[in-house]
Design a protein around this motif. Structure first.
Motif, PDB file in Angstrom:
ATOM      1  N   ASP A   1      42.886  17.031  36.594  1.00  0.00           N
ATOM      2  CA  ASP A   1      42.158  16.014  35.835  1.00  0.00           C
ATOM      3  C   ASP A   1      40.666  16.176  36.120  1.00  0.00           C
ATOM      4  N   TYR A   2      40.155  17.346  35.787  1.00  0.00           N
ATOM      5  CA  TYR A   2      38.764  17.687  36.075  1.00  0.00           C
ATOM      6  C   TYR A   2      38.428  18.898  35.225  1.00  0.00           C
ATOM      7  N   GLU A   3      37.170  19.052  34.905  1.00  0.00           N
ATOM      8  CA  GLU A   3      36.789  20.154  34.023  1.00  0.00           C
ATOM      9  C   GLU A   3      35.707  21.037  34.596  1.00  0.00           C
ATOM     10  N   ASN A   4      34.806  20.474  35.372  1.00  0.00           N
ATOM     11  CA  ASN A   4      33.624  21.204  35.815  1.00  0.00           C
ATOM     12  C   ASN A   4      33.899  21.971  37.108  1.00  0.00           C
ATOM     13  N   TYR A   5      34.805  22.937  37.031  1.00  0.00           N
ATOM     14  CA  TYR A   5      35.131  23.745  38.207  1.00  0.00           C
ATOM     15  C   TYR A   5      35.253  25.209  37.800  1.00  0.00           C
ATOM     16  N   HIS A   6      35.048  26.067  38.774  1.00  0.00           N
ATOM     17  CA  HIS A   6      35.176  27.512  38.570  1.00  0.00           C
ATOM     18  C   HIS A   6      36.010  28.083  39.714  1.00  0.00           C
ATOM     19  N   ILE A   7      36.852  29.042  39.401  1.00  0.00           N
ATOM     20  CA  ILE A   7      37.690  29.704  40.400  1.00  0.00           C
ATOM     21  C   ILE A   7      37.162  31.114  40.610  1.00  0.00           C
ATOM     22  N   PHE A   8      36.819  31.442  41.846  1.00  0.00           N
ATOM     23  CA  PHE A   8      36.339  32.778  42.201  1.00  0.00           C
ATOM     24  C   PHE A   8      37.418  33.466  43.039  1.00  0.00           C
ATOM     25  N   VAL A   9      37.948  34.564  42.519  1.00  0.00           N
ATOM     26  CA  VAL A   9      39.065  35.261  43.157  1.00  0.00           C
ATOM     27  C   VAL A   9      38.558  36.532  43.820  1.00  0.00           C
ATOM     28  N   GLY A  10      38.728  36.627  45.114  1.00  0.00           N
ATOM     29  CA  GLY A  10      38.293  37.808  45.852  1.00  0.00           C
ATOM     30  C   GLY A  10      39.360  38.885  45.852  1.00  0.00           C
ATOM     31  N   THR A  11      39.068  40.034  45.235  1.00  0.00           N
ATOM     32  CA  THR A  11      40.012  41.152  45.198  1.00  0.00           C
ATOM     33  C   THR A  11      39.422  42.333  45.967  1.00  0.00           C
ATOM     34  N   TYR A  12      40.228  43.405  46.098  1.00  0.00           N
ATOM     35  CA  TYR A  12      39.791  44.570  46.871  1.00  0.00           C
ATOM     36  C   TYR A  12      39.786  45.819  45.997  1.00  0.00           C
ATOM     37  N   PRO A  13      38.856  46.755  46.268  1.00  0.00           N
ATOM     38  CA  PRO A  13      38.760  47.973  45.443  1.00  0.00           C
ATOM     39  C   PRO A  13      40.016  48.834  45.493  1.00  0.00           C
ATOM     40  N   ASN A  14      40.810  48.728  46.560  1.00  0.00           N
ATOM     41  CA  ASN A  14      42.038  49.520  46.674  1.00  0.00           C
ATOM     42  C   ASN A  14      43.284  48.717  46.312  1.00  0.00           C
ATOM     43  N   ASP A  15      43.099  47.662  45.539  1.00  0.00           N
ATOM     44  CA  ASP A  15      44.228  46.851  45.076  1.00  0.00           C
ATOM     45  C   ASP A  15      44.135  46.709  43.550  1.00  0.00           C
ATOM     46  N   PRO A  16      44.358  47.807  42.811  1.00  0.00           N
ATOM     47  CA  PRO A  16      44.142  47.781  41.355  1.00  0.00           C
ATOM     48  C   PRO A  16      45.098  46.841  40.620  1.00  0.00           C
ATOM     49  N   ASP A  17      46.301  46.659  41.148  1.00  0.00           N
ATOM     50  CA  ASP A  17      47.261  45.782  40.458  1.00  0.00           C
ATOM     51  C   ASP A  17      46.771  44.342  40.422  1.00  0.00           C
ATOM     52  N   THR A  18      46.275  43.852  41.565  1.00  0.00           N
ATOM     53  CA  THR A  18      45.734  42.491  41.595  1.00  0.00           C
ATOM     54  C   THR A  18      44.490  42.390  40.720  1.00  0.00           C
ATOM     55  N   GLN A  19      43.646  43.419  40.762  1.00  0.00           N
ATOM     56  CA  GLN A  19      42.443  43.403  39.914  1.00  0.00           C
ATOM     57  C   GLN A  19      42.800  43.327  38.444  1.00  0.00           C
ATOM     58  N   ARG A  20      43.794  44.105  38.042  1.00  0.00           N
ATOM     59  CA  ARG A  20      44.212  44.095  36.642  1.00  0.00           C
ATOM     60  C   ARG A  20      44.760  42.724  36.252  1.00  0.00           C
ATOM     61  N   ASP A  21      45.498  42.136  37.154  1.00  0.00           N
ATOM     62  CA  ASP A  21      46.051  40.806  36.889  1.00  0.00           C
ATOM     63  C   ASP A  21      44.935  39.778  36.744  1.00  0.00           C
ATOM     64  N   VAL A  22      43.935  39.845  37.610  1.00  0.00           N
ATOM     65  CA  VAL A  22      42.818  38.903  37.563  1.00  0.00           C
ATOM     66  C   VAL A  22      41.989  39.130  36.300  1.00  0.00           C
ATOM     67  N   ASP A  23      41.816  40.389  35.898  1.00  0.00           N
ATOM     68  CA  ASP A  23      41.081  40.675  34.666  1.00  0.00           C
ATOM     69  C   ASP A  23      41.733  39.985  33.472  1.00  0.00           C
ATOM     70  N   GLU A  24      43.063  40.056  33.404  1.00  0.00           N
ATOM     71  CA  GLU A  24      43.774  39.416  32.289  1.00  0.00           C
ATOM     72  C   GLU A  24      43.583  37.909  32.323  1.00  0.00           C
ATOM     73  N   VAL A  25      43.584  37.349  33.528  1.00  0.00           N
ATOM     74  CA  VAL A  25      43.400  35.900  33.661  1.00  0.00           C
ATOM     75  C   VAL A  25      41.985  35.504  33.243  1.00  0.00           C
ATOM     76  N   CYS A  26      40.991  36.314  33.615  1.00  0.00           N
ATOM     77  CA  CYS A  26      39.599  35.989  33.293  1.00  0.00           C
ATOM     78  C   CYS A  26      39.364  35.954  31.784  1.00  0.00           C
ATOM     79  N   VAL A  27      40.108  36.787  31.035  1.00  0.00           N
ATOM     80  CA  VAL A  27      39.953  36.778  29.588  1.00  0.00           C
ATOM     81  C   VAL A  27      40.413  35.447  29.013  1.00  0.00           C
ATOM     82  N   ARG A  28      41.499  34.916  29.542  1.00  0.00           N
ATOM     83  CA  ARG A  28      42.049  33.669  29.012  1.00  0.00           C
ATOM     84  C   ARG A  28      41.330  32.441  29.562  1.00  0.00           C
ATOM     85  N   PHE A  29      40.810  32.550  30.781  1.00  0.00           N
ATOM     86  CA  PHE A  29      40.191  31.402  31.437  1.00  0.00           C
ATOM     87  C   PHE A  29      38.748  31.761  31.796  1.00  0.00           C
TER      88      PHE A  29
END
Length: 743
Positions: A96-124
């Motif tokens: 029940d809030y709108e003015n927030y941002h989520i910052f997700v820390g990923t690692y250069p050697n974890d491409p699967d998580t990065q790809r997943d976060v990229d897809e999420v960033c497009v939608r959100f």
């Protein structure tokens, strides 16, 4: 055989010596725990007869009074594929809030998580990917430092600042009112911690269910007493909000590094560092009781206020080995690293709680060893009672009345410990889980004992507790909606729909017009129509496309939506279908904004994509703060005077509408402000009487030169109705006459 009897008698004597040492140590620990119990119940009874007789409990609606401040949620992610999307989706649909941002820390050697976060960033658009400087897994503190650095860069680029910084893990389920609570307190408190209540599993899952016993008592009694006595609150690592003042002080203290990268429990460490700086810390148990709570099914003896506190929910490790790994990390961080980092202080009360934090390294061994001794004595008793011609040995307690008295005292203290745990588990989870917590005592002690051995072994192996590497624990995440879906590129959709070809797409991408995005560029160059763009955007967003006539919307429906809401989200109310408000938008509405619209309109909402310009002209007609001449009326008057035919007017209108665009779109297209920052700024703009450009200049987001350039660009890109009328043959004199009549 006699030598075996002598050996066993000697063994029993040794067991007596151990039992005496255990009894004395357990008495000290038991009295320590009893002291916390007494303080808790004394304060609770006293407040019931004093504070709460004079004042009512604060109503959760008070949390809505402060304006929404910008809050940043920091989420470290190593091997979190498939989890971040669920977290973002759950947050967008439930917070029940709108003015927030989520910052997700990923690692250069974890491409699967990065790809997943990229897809999420497009939608959100409020989710941002951060790539840590070093390959993972590093410590959680190192990941958080990288996230903080990215947040400060985002603040500089967006020209606004966050008021609160919140710690969460990717598997956390956040309470809907959590950010409201942090928003209410963050100006007055520097560290705000809310309770953690693990999710239940089947009663046979003893490992994960042992966590609900520990957290229910820790966050129901121990931490509130700690805050009351010492004014110091240990962060749980999740559900913790730091004020901007606190984060800036930590950054200054660490020369730009806020979190100790060598600490396995950086959250615990920060609580002491902030306390040493004189900052205020608070542990908040704030209940939000839904209006329909009385009609809901509740567990037996579950207490209404306790069971509805704003808290963090998550699944904890469900296997013995993962629980041991997690708890050994906690022990190394709190006991061994904590002792090396935080020496005994000048405050007796703080030293007392430091002792309580560190006694776990001893009490876990004591409780497990006591159980082993007790089991052996019970087995011996069974043998002597049931086995024919059994050897009879004197009890190790014979002739030691003081030891017997000591054991009775310990038994009383142990019964109190069990009783206290049953109470605090029951008030949140119900009596069934409260009673089952008794069965889980031995298993929990076994986990803690093994974790202690593992922690001790790791410290000895490394020679220094600060050299022990971060050992990440895996978690489960509750199921929400289906798989995350990345948005298909708009150009690809237009090609698939046959609206353009590859050459036209490449040309538009390379020679994109200033102030316009891809779709606007294609329309401006008459490569596609507004209807074709709407169809493509609708497919991209998974909604339908529909042409609208804003002048046909009932005025009663227009009045239903406040001006500030319509202008903020650039939407028009179209109709109500089966209790759902249908909105028209010219672009996709992100899930966070859609959920906020539902809350502000107090009903379910969904949206359709309208062709370009149809919503813009509707907003200017119905909601504009500074009403201009009604272009539609101007055109109709020309038809009435027979200066234009109906067919000519229709052509003029179809040329006019797609060439209308919002000022905010130009700023975003120019790259002066990104979409996520604009959403936050528009929340503040709702309370301003200035024009949007003037407001952004006043806030220091853009310069006066940028404002003038954007306005000039808008003037060049948009076509005015007087210009189109003159092109159709309307004279200057006729045009002036129409404008006077339309004024």
């Amino acid at each position: 055989m006699s030598w075996m009897v002598d050996a066993f008698a000697t063994y029993l004597y040794g067991m007596k010596v151990i039992a005496i040492a255990l009894a004395i140590a357990m008495l000290i620990s038991g009295i320590d725990d009893l002291f916390i119990d007494i303080i808790y119940w004394f304060r609770r009874i006293k407040r019931a007869f004093t504070v709460y007789r004079r004042h009512k409990h604060m109503d959760y609606r008070e949390l809505y009074k402060p304006d929404e401040k910008a809050l940043a949620i920091m989420v470290p992610a190593w091997n979190e594929t498939g989890v971040i999307g669920h977290m973002a989706e759950l947050a967008a649909t439930t917070l029940d809030y709108e003015n927030y941002h989520i910052f997700v820390g990923t690692y250069p050697n974890d491409p699967d998580t990065q790809r997943d976060v990229d897809e999420v960033c497009v939608r959100f658009p409020n989710v941002h990917k951060v790539i840590c400087a070093r390959p993972g897994p590093t410590s959680k503190a190192d990941c958080l430092n990288n996230i903080l650095d990215a947040i400060t860069q985002f603040e500089r680029s967006a020209n606004f600042t966050f008021s609160g910084f919140i710690l969460h893990d990717a598997e956390d389920v956040i309470s809907p009112m959590e950010l409201r609570l942090f928003n209410y307190l963050v100006d007055r408190k520097d560290l705000i911690q809310i309770p953690v209540y693990p999710f239940e599993r089947k009663w046979t899952h003893f490992t994960s269910m042992s966590y609900i016993d520990e957290f229910a008592e820790l966050h129901g009694k121990d931490v509130p007493v700690r805050e009351a006595i010492a004014g110091q609150v240990p962060s749980a690592g999740v559900g913790t909000c730091f004020s901007r003042r606190a984060i800036m002080a930590l950054l200054a203290d660490g020369d730009g590094i806020a979190f100790d990268v060598q600490s396995l429990t950086e959250d615990y460490d920060i609580g002491f560092r902030l306390k040493a700086k004189g900052m205020t810390e608070i542990f908040v148990r704030f209940p939000v009781i839904p209006d329909d709570y009385d009609s809901r099914k509740k567990a037996f003896l579950q207490r209404t206020r306790s069971a509805n506190v704003i808290c963090v929910r998550e699944y904890f490790p469900d296997t013995f080995s993962t629980a041991v790994r997690q708890k050994s990390r906690w022990i190394i961080g709190i006991v061994f690293q904590g002792f090396k980092t935080h020496k005994w202080s000048s405050s007796l009360t703080l030293n007392y709680f430091l002792w309580r934090d560190r006694k776990g390294a001893i009490s876990n061994f004591l409780s497990f060893t006591a159980m082993i001794v007790m089991i052996q004595l019970v087995l011996l008793l069974i043998y002597q009672r049931l086995w024919p011609d059994a050897w009879q040995f004197l009890s190790i307690f014979s002739g030691s009345q003081w030891l017997t008295t000591l054991l009775w005292l310990n038994l009383g203290l142990m019964i109190n410990r069990i009783f206290q745990r049953v109470i605090f588990v029951t008030v949140y989870y119900g009596l069934k889980q409260g009673l089952l917590s008794i069965l889980r005592l031995f298993w929990g002690n076994l986990i803690n004992f093994t974790a202690n051995w593992r922690a001790l072994k790791q410290v000895i192996q490394h020679g220094d507790p600060r050299r022990v590497a971060w050992d990440k624990t895996t978690h489960d995440f509750p199921s929400v909606t289906g798989n995350n879906r990345a948005l298909k590129p708009l150009g690809q959709i237009l090609i698939e729909q046959g609206a353009i070809n590859q050459t036209q797409l490449q040309d538009a991408l390379i020679h994109r017009m200033p102030g316009l995005r891809l779709g606007g560029t294609l329309i401006y160059r008459q490569v596609i129509t507004a209807q074709q763009l709407a169809a493509a955007l609708a497919e991209q967003s998974g909604v339908s496309a529909e042409s609208i006539d804003a002048w046909q919307i009932p005025e009663a429906l227009i009045k239903l939506m406040p001006d500030s809401v319509a202008l903020h989200y650039a939407v028009l109310p179209l109709r109500i279908e089966d209790g759902t408000l249908i909105l028209a938008s010219e672009s996709a509405i992100d899930p966070v904004s859609l959920a906020a619209l539902g809350r502000k309109m107090d009903k379910p909402v969904r949206y359709i994509i309208a062709p370009r310009g149809q919503v813009v002209v509707g907003l200017r007609h119905w909601y504009a703060r500074k009403r201009q001449n009604d272009e539609r009326s101007l055109l109709q008057k020309a038809v009435q005077r027979r200066w234009l035919s109906a067919e000519q007017a229709e052509i003029i209108w179809s040329n006019f509408v797609p060439r209308q665009l919002l000022f905010a779109e130009i700023l975003i297209s120019l790259g002066d402000i990104d979409m996520a920052a604009m959403n936050s700024l528009l929340l503040r703009y709702e309370r301003s009487d200035l024009a949007l450009g003037e407001f952004l200049v006043e806030q220091g987001v853009i310069s006066a030169e940028t404002l003038n350039y954007a306005l000039e660009l808008q003037h060049q890109l948009q076509v005015s109705m007087p210009t189109l009328l003159q092109q159709a043959g309307i004279s200057e004199e006729q045009l002036q006459q129409l404008e006077r009549e339309n004024a």
